[in-house]
Write a protein that holds these residues in place. Structure first.
Motif, mmCIF file in Angstrom:
data_model
loop_
_atom_site.group_PDB
_atom_site.id
_atom_site.type_symbol
_atom_site.label_atom_id
_atom_site.label_comp_id
_atom_site.label_asym_id
_atom_site.label_seq_id
_atom_site.Cartn_x
_atom_site.Cartn_y
_atom_site.Cartn_z
ATOM 1 N N TRP A 1 0.971 -26.689 -21.943
ATOM 2 C CA TRP A 1 2.156 -25.708 -22.427
ATOM 3 C C TRP A 1 2.091 -24.905 -21.183
ATOM 4 C CZ3 TRP A 1 5.255 -25.696 -26.466
ATOM 5 C CH2 TRP A 1 5.095 -26.487 -27.575
ATOM 6 N N TRP B 1 3.979 -21.579 -19.942
ATOM 7 C CA TRP B 1 4.532 -20.082 -20.270
ATOM 8 C C TRP B 1 4.844 -19.210 -19.138
ATOM 9 C CZ3 TRP B 1 3.996 -18.573 -25.288
ATOM 10 C CH2 TRP B 1 3.101 -19.189 -26.330
ATOM 11 N N HIS C 1 6.667 -27.366 -23.381
ATOM 12 C CA HIS C 1 5.594 -28.323 -23.332
ATOM 13 C C HIS C 1 5.856 -29.454 -22.426
ATOM 14 C CE1 HIS C 1 3.641 -31.653 -25.515
ATOM 15 N NE2 HIS C 1 2.884 -30.681 -25.520
#
Length: 117
Positions: A110, A112, A103
């Protein structure tokens, strides 16, 4: 009689000690250290991850499923940083498949990535 009391006490104590030694159950204990060093990549994102605290479901001696924290050093848009990621993890023998996410407080997004350790 006063002289015999300490000797009687020692005799009884040695008998109790000898009996308790015979009844001891052998216990085996094991201490181990488990860790993981991994690399994950995302959209213009690269990270070196170290396996942190994990919660595992052990299926058998070769397969484990888990989730845990991954302290990571990352490179995002050419800038180096450090962040704690969270990742599901699948272990098969000595290979760990990870999908860490991070985060960013400044943008609220966010990040990933996927990788292997």
């Amino acid at each position: 009689m006063r002289i015999l009391i300490p000797y009687i006490f020692l005799l009884i104590a040695s008998q109790v000690s000898a009996q308790s030694d015979e009844k001891q159950i052998k216990k085996t204990s094991q201490v181990s250290l488990e860790g993981m060093l991994g690399i994950s990549v995302g959209n213009d994102f690269y990270a070196v991850n170290v396996g942190g605290p994990l919660l595992f479901l052990v299926v058998n001696e070769n397969v484990k499923f888990g989730v845990g924290a991954l302290p990571s050093i990352y490179l995002l848009n050419g800038k180096l940083g450090a962040r704690l990621g969270v990742s599901p993890r699948i272990d098969f023998k000595n290979i760990a498949l990870i999908a860490p996410f991070y985060h960013r407080d400044t943008t609220g997004e966010w990040i990933w990535s996927v990788g292997m350790g």
